[in-house]
Design a protein around this motif. Structure first.
Motif, PDB file in Angstrom:
ATOM      1  N   GLU A  66      41.376  26.064  17.415  1.00 27.75           N
ATOM      2  CA  GLU A  66      40.553  25.536  18.511  1.00 27.75           C
ATOM      3  C   GLU A  66      40.857  24.062  18.750  1.00 27.75           C
ATOM      4  N   LEU A  67      41.128  23.304  17.712  1.00 31.79           N
ATOM      5  CA  LEU A  67      41.442  21.881  17.829  1.00 31.79           C
ATOM      6  C   LEU A  67      42.744  21.660  18.612  1.00 31.79           C
ATOM      7  N   ASP A  68      43.728  22.480  18.404  1.00 30.21           N
ATOM      8  CA  ASP A  68      44.994  22.374  19.151  1.00 30.21           C
ATOM      9  C   ASP A  68      44.775  22.636  20.643  1.00 30.21           C
ATOM     10  N   ASP A  69      43.933  23.616  20.984  1.00 28.10           N
ATOM     11  CA  ASP A  69      43.642  23.915  22.396  1.00 28.10           C
ATOM     12  C   ASP A  69      42.986  22.716  23.085  1.00 28.10           C
ATOM     13  N   ILE A  70      42.061  22.029  22.396  1.00 25.86           N
ATOM     14  CA  ILE A  70      41.381  20.868  22.985  1.00 25.86           C
ATOM     15  C   ILE A  70      42.384  19.738  23.271  1.00 25.86           C
ATOM     16  N   GLN A  71      43.335  19.533  22.394  1.00 25.71           N
ATOM     17  CA  GLN A  71      44.332  18.466  22.578  1.00 25.71           C
ATOM     18  C   GLN A  71      45.178  18.728  23.828  1.00 25.71           C
ATOM     19  N   ASP A  72      45.498  19.988  24.114  1.00 29.58           N
ATOM     20  CA  ASP A  72      46.265  20.330  25.321  1.00 29.58           C
ATOM     21  C   ASP A  72      45.488  20.003  26.586  1.00 29.58           C
ATOM     22  N   LYS A  73      44.179  20.269  26.613  1.00 34.39           N
ATOM     23  CA  LYS A  73      43.356  19.975  27.785  1.00 34.39           C
ATOM     24  C   LYS A  73      43.281  18.477  28.050  1.00 34.39           C
ATOM     25  N   ILE A  74      43.170  17.685  27.019  1.00 33.81           N
ATOM     26  CA  ILE A  74      43.040  16.226  27.175  1.00 33.81           C
ATOM     27  C   ILE A  74      44.275  15.643  27.881  1.00 33.81           C
ATOM     28  N   LYS A  75      45.453  16.163  27.538  1.00 33.39           N
ATOM     29  CA  LYS A  75      46.692  15.644  28.143  1.00 33.39           C
ATOM     30  C   LYS A  75      46.741  15.917  29.642  1.00 33.39           C
ATOM     31  N   ASN A  76      46.091  16.981  30.106  1.00 32.46           N
ATOM     32  CA  ASN A  76      46.126  17.350  31.523  1.00 32.46           C
ATOM     33  C   ASN A  76      45.049  16.642  32.353  1.00 32.46           C
TER      34      ASN A  76
END
Length: 1040
Positions: free
Chosen positions: A206-216
């Motif tokens: 779940e932590l990896d998914d949140i990091q992807d959203k922040i970049k966008n």
């Protein structure tokens, strides 16, 4: 004697012993006696005293089963020597530690005392500390081997029983069980840690998914930056607005403060009036006091005169009784004169009729009568002694019956008191309100509810209903101190007190105490220098109430802040009298005893013994149970007294019957004796007259008659003097009655004006009350229309200042004021305009952000939060794993040491076993199989026998098997340490030869080892060599 050894054992009502004292020697002690004499009870008592459970003794299911039949409790006292370097806290206990274990039907207790018998400790942890210090393990068969353990281990041929004996005696059993429980707990903890480590895998994904959203979402931050600048301007706009309101509120406050002097002038004027009236009141009160002193003097004079009249009447009645007695004596004297004259005439007539033949007949009659008199005298004396003995016995029985009846009556009254207390406590359980006035309070509450609209403020009360205690232990003391004040009601004005008095009359609550007090007054703050200078609590410190008026009244009316509470009587005396404590009014003990000093007078008032708890107590269920148990115990004792009284009544009736029979016999014998004496006197007189043949000599009778006549004359003179005294006494009585009448008339006339003085005093008191009401009115006006608005304005100003400070701090945290000025300042923009611009930008920001439901800051915060949380968990789980690994390594190390020690103990057992066998030329080997939990013994016979090896002790003769078992036991004893050891009936299955060999071996081993030994056996021990280290004791034979 060595520390930890036993010097004396005392048993009271334990098992078969009513009272037993056993003194033990320092080294070897033999206790012998027949079966049933209570030998084994000594070891059982030792086990119970050192904390062994009843089931583990294998003698009873619970401790109360050890109490002797017919008794209510049992006690065990063990004196433990405490000498030398190994002594336990010698500065506390001294040279002897006295361990006392008391057992009742419902409980048991342990008390540790010093050498002087003073109580030192009573907790179980203290006993465990002593047991561990001296290494006393009464459940170890090598320390205390009872009959059951002897049969189970020593006389059993089973290899598993021998292994259990060895495993338990060497404490390997205890260590093995402890290591097993630790391994089980470690396995459970390892499973839990593995489950926790698996639980964080989904969170990492779940932590990896949140990091992807922040970049966008980083391109939306520009709009957010502009919104942030506008929010900074808005924050400082709020600050400037509050600063403007503060100026307006300051002007309003100054106008309100200008009203204070006018109201204060009215209050000061009424205060001066009250002071003048109080001075007048003091003068009037002094007049009333002087009248009361005169009244008391009149009362004392009245009592004195009544006493004098009573004495005069008593003297008159005594003289009348003395005159009546004198007349009775005078009549008896006249009767005696007439009897003497008749007797003289009768003797003269008898003399004329006597003949010579009658003289000899009279002499024979004299001898017969003398013999009959002697016989009757002996019988009368014997019967009189028997009657006297029975009377004394009867008086003792009657006294005993009277004492029992008094005790029954006292207990009956006590039971009635207890029933009343139980009913009262149960009623208080149902409704706490009834504790402070009974059912009348409930009726008064209903009346107040009906007239509630008439009250300015609802009354508060009773006071006790609104008070809670910090601890129930002070309930009785607080109740005794505050007393009827707990039943009182509080009203806010005089009008409300009159209305409440009407409500009380309506429900017939006539003696209701009403206190007028200002409800608006805040809780009083008492400075420390006005409180008693002591560490003991005051009543004010142990009570609590949600209503400050209650506490204020208890301070003003009850002086609760100056009444000190102490635990016991001695501490109370020290606080009340030994120390000159400032601001101390009274001291109360926890049981209600009151102590105080007034000048040089010291007073102690005992508590009310009818009540054992105060009305503020909350643990009523426990008190009810305690009182019910006490009542049941008193009824049980009364039943026993009634049985004893019935037996005494039967004995009294029997003795009364015997006494009446003896009395009849004695009276008959005495009457017979008197008749014979009269006959003898008459016969002697006749004999004398016949012997001289002369005229009857009546000189003695004449002399007696003259003496009686002379006494009559003297008595008449005495009666004349008594008549004169009687007349004087009658006159004195009349004079004193007249004086008393005159005194009472003058006293009534003199004291008639006291009612006028009392009315004047009441009138002054009413004026004071009216002035106080006026003062309270203006104080209320000052409070409500001046001070309260000022307080409100000050509060509003304070709130605005706090709000300004809060807005300033918030704005400063958002940005510095210079930063807003650098952005162009607030300018002409209002807060509404700034808010509208922020809202428009937010809408635009939301339109751009619709593709993502989350805020980028929230996502970043969530990412940081989850990252920190996962990191903490990973570090925590890694720490758990490290600790588990360290514990597992430590457990494996201890298990290896345990196995190594078990092997060494097996070798040591074989060496010591061979050492004892070698004394008879026998060698042997002990095989210990820890896996199968068996222990086998192999013996090699001496060379003069065929040197064959015996692998089963059942193949040995009885003596060889007994000796090998004894060697096995001594080897285990050599491997264990204890200050004392005891063995019960260790020789029960031995023949005479084996017993002698075993006893000699045991004694030699015990003397050589040096510790204390206690051997109990029912057999003869005369073959044991006497010595200064050997003490023998014989138990008394059991009673049939």
């Amino acid at each position: 004697m060595a520390a930890g050894t036993i010097s004396r054992i005392r048993l009271e009502n334990f098992m078969c012993h009513s009272s037993l004292h056993i003194e033990l020697g320092e080294h070897v002690n033999f206790i012998t006696g027949q079966n049933g004499s209570g030998k084994s009870a000594i070891l059982t008592a030792l086990c119970v005293a050192f904390g062994c459970r009843a089931k583990n003794t294998q003698r009873a299911a619970s401790l109360k089963d050890f109490i002797k039949t017919g008794c209510s409790c049992a006690s065990i006292l063990v004196d433990i020597n405490n000498h030398g370097e190994d002594a336990f806290k010698p500065e506390v206990f001294g040279n002897v530690i006295i361990l006392e274990r008391r057992i009742t039907e419902s409980s048991s207790s342990t008390v540790l005392k010093d050498q002087h018998g003073r109580k030192v400790a009573h907790r179980k942890d203290d006993l465990v500390e002593i047991i561990e210090h001296f290494n006393i393990d009464v459940e170890n068969p090598c320390v205390i081997m009872s009959q059951d353990k002897s049969r189970e281990f020593l006389h059993s041929g089973n290899d598993k029983d021998k292994f259990k004996f060895f495993f338990k005696a060497t404490l390997l059993q205890q260590v093995n069980d402890l290591l097993g429980s630790i391994r089980k707990n470690l396995n459970a903890a390892d499973s839990i840690v593995e489950e926790l480590e698996r639980s964080i895998t989904p969170v990492l994904k779940e932590l990896d998914d949140i990091q992807d959203k922040i970049k966008n979402m980083e391109h939306i931050e520009e709009i957010a930056h502009e919104i942030e600048n506008l929010k900074k301007k808005l924050a400082w706009a709020w600050v400037y607005d509050v600063d403007k309101k503060i100026g307006e509120q300051t002007e309003k406050l100054e106008k309100l403060r200008e009203r204070i002097p006018a109201c204060q002038e009215r209050i000061d004027r009424n205060t001066a009036i009250i002071e003048e009236l109080r001075k007048e009141f003091i003068v009037k009160k002094e007049n009333v006091r002087s009248f009361l002193e005169k009244t008391q003097e009149v009362r004392r004079m009245k009592e004195k005169m009544q006493h004098d009249i009573h004495e005069a009447v008593k003297l008159k009645m005594d003289l009348e009784k003395e005159h009546a007695r004198g007349m009775q004596v005078l009549n008896k004297m006249n009767t005696r004169v007439r009897q003497l004259e008749a007797q003289v005439n009768e003797f003269q007539l008898q003399h004329m009729q006597q003949t010579q033949a009658e003289v000899f007949q009279v002499q024979d009659s004299i001898r017969e009568l003398q013999q009959e008199i002697n016989s009757a005298n002996l019988n009368a004396t014997r019967l009189n002694d028997e009657e006297k003995n029975l009377s004394e016995e009867l008086q003792d029985i009657i006294k005993s019956i009277s004492d029992i009846e008094k005790e029954i009556d006292e207990d009956g009254r006590r039971i009635n008191q207890l029933k009343y207390q139980i009913d009262d406590l149960r009623q208080r359980q149902r409704d706490k309100l009834t504790a402070f006035g009974g059912d009348r309070v409930q009726s008064l509450y209903r009346s107040i509810e009906r007239h509630h609209s008439r009250f300015k403020c609802p009354p508060i009360g009773p006071i006790g209903y609104h008070v809670q205690l910090a601890s129930d232990c002070w309930s009785l003391a607080v109740d005794c101190a505050l007393g009827r004040l707990l039943d009182a009601f509080i009203v806010s004005c005089h009008k409300d007190s009159l209305i409440l008095r009407e409500c009380a009359k309506e429900v017939k609550y006539h003696n209701l105490q009403i206190i007028i007090y200002d409800f608006a007054k805040p809780q009083l703050h008492i400075p420390n220098h006005l409180l008693p200078s002591t560490l003991h609590p005051t009543i004010l410190s142990v009570i609590h109430s949600e209503n400050p008026t209650i506490l204020n009244v208890l301070v003003d009316q009850g002086h609760a802040e100056r009444q000190v509470l102490v635990r016991d009587y001695e501490v109370g005396k020290s606080v009340a009298f030994d120390k000159r404590i400032q601001n101390l009014k009274e001291v109360y003990t926890s049981d209600g005893c009151k102590m105080y000093r007034r000048g040089s007078v010291e007073a102690i008032l005992p508590p009310n013994r009818k009540w054992r708890t105060g009305r503020l107590c909350t643990s009523l269920g426990e008190k009810i149970t305690e009182i019910e148990n006490e009542a049941a115990e008193i009824k049980k004792i009364n039943s026993e007294r009634l049985d004893r009284k019935g037996k005494l009544v039967i004995d009294r009736n029997n003795i009364n019957s015997e006494l009446r029979t003896l009395k009849r016999k004695r009276e008959d014998e005495e009457q017979r004796l008197e008749r014979k004496k009269v006959q003898l006197d008459d016969t002697k007189k006749i004999s004398i007259a016949n012997k001289h043949d002369t005229a009857v000599d009546t000189s003695e009778l004449m002399a007696e008659m003259m003496q009686v006549k002379e006494d009559i004359g003297n008595k008449e003179l005495v009666l004349e003097k008594i008549n004169l005294k009687l007349a004087d006494a009658l006159g004195e009585e009349n004079d004193k009655r007249a004086s008393y009448k005159d005194f009472m008339e003058s006293a009534h006339a003199e004291m008639g004006s006291i009612s006028d003085v009392e009315r004047e005093l009441q009138l002054v008191e009413e004026k004071i009350h009216d002035a106080q009401q006026d003062k309270a009115h203006y104080e209320g006006v000052m409070e409500r229309k001046v001070l309260d608005p000022i307080k409100m304005a000050e509060l509003e100003l304070t709130d605005l200042q706090q709000l300004y400070q809060e807005y300033f701090e918030k704005a400063s945290r958002i940005c510095a004021e210079s930063e807003v000025e650098a952005l162009g300042g607030v300018g002409g923009s209002t807060m509404e305009q700034l808010s509208d611009r922020i809202n428009k930008l937010n809408q635009k920001f939301q339109q751009e952000s619709r593709r993502y439901t989350e805020n980028i800051d929230d996502l970043r915060a969530l990412h940081d939060k989850k990252g920190r949380k996962i990191l903490r968990k990973q570090q925590m789980y890694a720490g758990f794993r490290d600790k588990l690994n360290a514990c597992q390594k430590a457990l494996d190390l201890r298990w290896r040491k345990f196995q190594r020690n078990a092997g060494l103990l097996k070798r040591q057992l074989t060496w010591l076993f061979n050492e004892h066998l070698g004394k008879k030329g026998i060698s042997g080997h002990i095989n210990v199989d820890y896996k199968n939990e068996v222990l086998s013994v192999e013996l090699t016979m001496p060379q003069d026998a065929s040197r064959y090896t015996v692998r089963d002790t059942r193949g040995l003769s009885g003596g060889e098997r007994s000796f090998s078992t004894l060697c096995f036991t001594l080897a285990l004893h050599g491997m264990t340490e204890a200050p004392f050891r005891a063995m019960d009936e260790f020789d029960v299955f031995m023949d005479a030869v084996s017993r002698k060999i075993s006893l000699d071996t045991l004694v030699d081993f015990a003397v050589a080892q040096g510790s204390q030994w206690i051997f109990i056996t029912p057999h003869d021990i005369s073959m044991v060599k006497a010595g200064d280290r050997i003490k023998k004791q014989q138990m008394a034979a059991p009673r049939g």
